[in-house]
Write an enzyme that holds these catalytic residues in place. Structure first.
Site, short mmCIF file in Angstrom:
data_model
loop_
_atom_site.label_atom_id
_atom_site.label_comp_id
_atom_site.label_asym_id
_atom_site.label_seq_id
_atom_site.Cartn_x
_atom_site.Cartn_y
_atom_site.Cartn_z
N TYR A 76 0.85 -1.34 0.03
CA TYR A 76 0.14 0.05 0.09
C TYR A 76 0.82 1.20 0.18
O TYR A 76 0.32 2.23 -0.53
CB TYR A 76 -0.82 0.09 1.32
N ASP A 126 -4.91 -4.01 2.55
CA ASP A 126 -3.68 -3.15 2.26
C ASP A 126 -3.49 -3.20 0.69
O ASP A 126 -3.04 -2.45 0.14
CB ASP A 126 -2.61 -3.68 3.36
N HIS A 170 -10.22 -6.60 8.06
CA HIS A 170 -9.18 -5.93 7.49
C HIS A 170 -8.15 -6.71 6.58
O HIS A 170 -7.44 -6.65 5.70
CB HIS A 170 -8.45 -5.21 8.55
N LYS A 171 -8.18 -8.12 7.12
CA LYS A 171 -7.36 -9.13 6.56
C LYS A 171 -7.74 -10.40 7.26
O LYS A 171 -8.34 -10.61 8.33
CB LYS A 171 -5.73 -9.04 7.07
N TYR A 174 -6.93 -11.32 10.56
CA TYR A 174 -7.42 -10.77 11.55
C TYR A 174 -9.10 -10.79 11.62
O TYR A 174 -9.68 -9.88 10.89
CB TYR A 174 -7.12 -9.16 11.36
N ASP A 181 -7.78 2.12 8.86
CA ASP A 181 -6.98 1.90 7.57
C ASP A 181 -7.71 1.39 6.34
O ASP A 181 -7.51 1.91 5.38
CB ASP A 181 -5.72 1.01 8.15
N ARG A 256 -2.68 8.45 12.89
CA ARG A 256 -2.64 7.98 11.34
C ARG A 256 -3.98 7.39 11.22
O ARG A 256 -4.46 7.44 9.94
CB ARG A 256 -1.30 7.36 11.09
N TRP A 260 -6.07 8.01 7.68
CA TRP A 260 -6.46 7.26 6.64
C TRP A 260 -8.07 7.42 6.46
O TRP A 260 -8.33 7.49 5.41
CB TRP A 260 -6.39 5.73 7.31
#
Length: 415
Positions: A76, A126, A170-171, A174, A181, A256, A260
């Protein structure tokens, strides 16, 4: 008398020698000054956006090695910096910048469209971000291999595992987790893909609805009603050690993470159709975001690593989140989503970066300092989302998660 004449002649001769020597010194000094100007690899007469972009090229001559990598990777951070690069190129027509973008895709996408180092089976949001680069290059080149890679990334979006109410994990590693993000990593790509490549109106509408749903869900699950800030992550299962056992939220408001999210909103709105009912909701979320973020801005214009705990020992004013907020506010005002008062917030943030976190090498290369290198939740070794965790992650200069947004903020403010 003869001795007197000789003395005069000697003195005159010495005078001319001194004049000649002095002239030589001046010429030498001029030559040295000219030489030092020639040695600038990044000119200080350019706008900050181009200066930082050319500095990135100087630091990382191959875009596949952005983010201090030793071997090429589809990631990313490359997509973030190269998306910024594409905007600089559109403003400047600097061929060196276009070549830098193209060479990344050329290296990472083979002749049949396979993406080097990418694994669809990882279902990692990502990895969608660099798809933005392919969308840009395909519009310029019509190279079939880029379209094939775009289709591969979209196929990930079609199969991404979801929470029970439709939020993208997210992944795959996870499970049941939404992170702030992820909205920036995937949703601008997914929205633009639907706009440009999905001819079936019902299918395109389904994607637009799905994109808006991600924002609806992150607002529902992660927003703190009292401060208006959003927690970094949410675990539907509430099983993670970092998750609150009642809400599933992580403990803190990470700069951050919210950066995002802000960038995701202003960028998705570029592609979401004007008549989509979710558009006004995202603009509402953006305004709530702007109010909450402004309330925790430091007097320097910068923002803290953990946003609401500036008085806590160890907390620091951080560059990547500050750059992201500055970009989101400046773009939000320019596009008419935010009140004009937020332009002053953006300008203050940007000036804070210039005054406190930008340094310039003798050769003209621009540095962005005090960047949080990385932060996440869970994994191995385990990241518990504590205040101490966010303070102890690496701090470095020129992290691409800061330089990319700094470039985009510079463009928005035309500085």
């Amino acid at each position: 008398m003869n001795n007197y004449k000789k003395t005069i002649q000697v003195l005159v001769g010495l005078f001319f020698v001194l004049v000649a020597f002095s002239s030589c010194k001046e010429v030498k000094k001029d030559n040295q000054e000219n030489q030092s100007v020639k040695e600038l690899v990044v000119s200080d007469t350019l706008k900050w956006s181009e200066r930082m972009m050319l500095s990135e090229i100087q630091r990382f001559p191959k875009a596949s090695l952005l983010d201090f990598r030793e071997t090429p990777k589809w990631s990313y951070t490359n997509g973030l910096v190269l998306s910024a690069a594409s905007r600089v190129y559109e403003q400047t027509n600097n061929q060196k910048i276009y070549d830098y973008i193209y060479e990344y895709a050329d290296e990472m996408i083979d002749s049949i469209g396979t993406i080097n180092t990418y694994k669809l089976s990882n279902q990692n949001l990502d990895m969608i971000k660099s798809g933005d680069v392919l969308l840009y290059l395909y519009s310029k080149t019509n190279e079939e291999r880029f379209l094939k890679a775009i289709e591969t990334l979209n196929s990930q979006m079609e199969t991404q595992p979801k929470t029970s109410d439709g939020g993208y994990w997210h992944k795959k590693i996870y499970p049941n987790q939404m992170w702030l993000d992820g909205l920036y990593m995937a949703e601008p790509f997914h929205t633009k893909y639907a706009l440009d490549f999905v001819e079936d109106k019902d299918k395109a509408q389904k994607i637009f609805d799905d994109v808006v749903l991600q924002f609806d869900l992150i607002q529902k699950h992660s927003r703190d009603e009292k401060s208006g800030l959003l927690f970094h992550g949410w675990d539907e299962s509430k099983e993670q050690r970092w998750a609150n056992k009642e809400t599933g939220n992580s403990q803190h408001f990470w700069s951050r993470g919210m950066g995002w999210y802000g960038m995701a909103m202003v960028d998705v709105l570029d592609f979401l159709p004007e008549n989509h009912p979710g558009r006004e909701r995202i603009i509402t979320y953006l305004n709530q975001f702007a109010e909450a973020i402004t309330a925790v801005q430091h007097e320097t214009g910068l923002w803290y690593q953990v946003l609401d705990q500036g008085d806590r020992e160890g907390n620091y004013l951080e560059a990547t989140g500050t750059s992201m907020f500055t970009y989101a506010f400046a773009k939000g005002v320019r596009k008419g989503y935010l009140d004009k008062k937020y332009l002053a917030v953006a300008e203050k943030g940007y000036q804070g970066l210039l005054d406190n976190l930008i340094s310039i090498e003798d050769n003209g290369v621009v540095n962005l300092n005090k960047c949080c290198g990385v932060a996440g939740l869970g994994g191995n070794p385990y990241r518990d989302g504590s205040f101490e965790y966010y303070m102890n992650e690496i701090i470095r200069s020129n992290d691409p998660k800061g330089t990319g947004p700094f470039i985009m903020a510079s463009l928005e403010l035309n500085r």
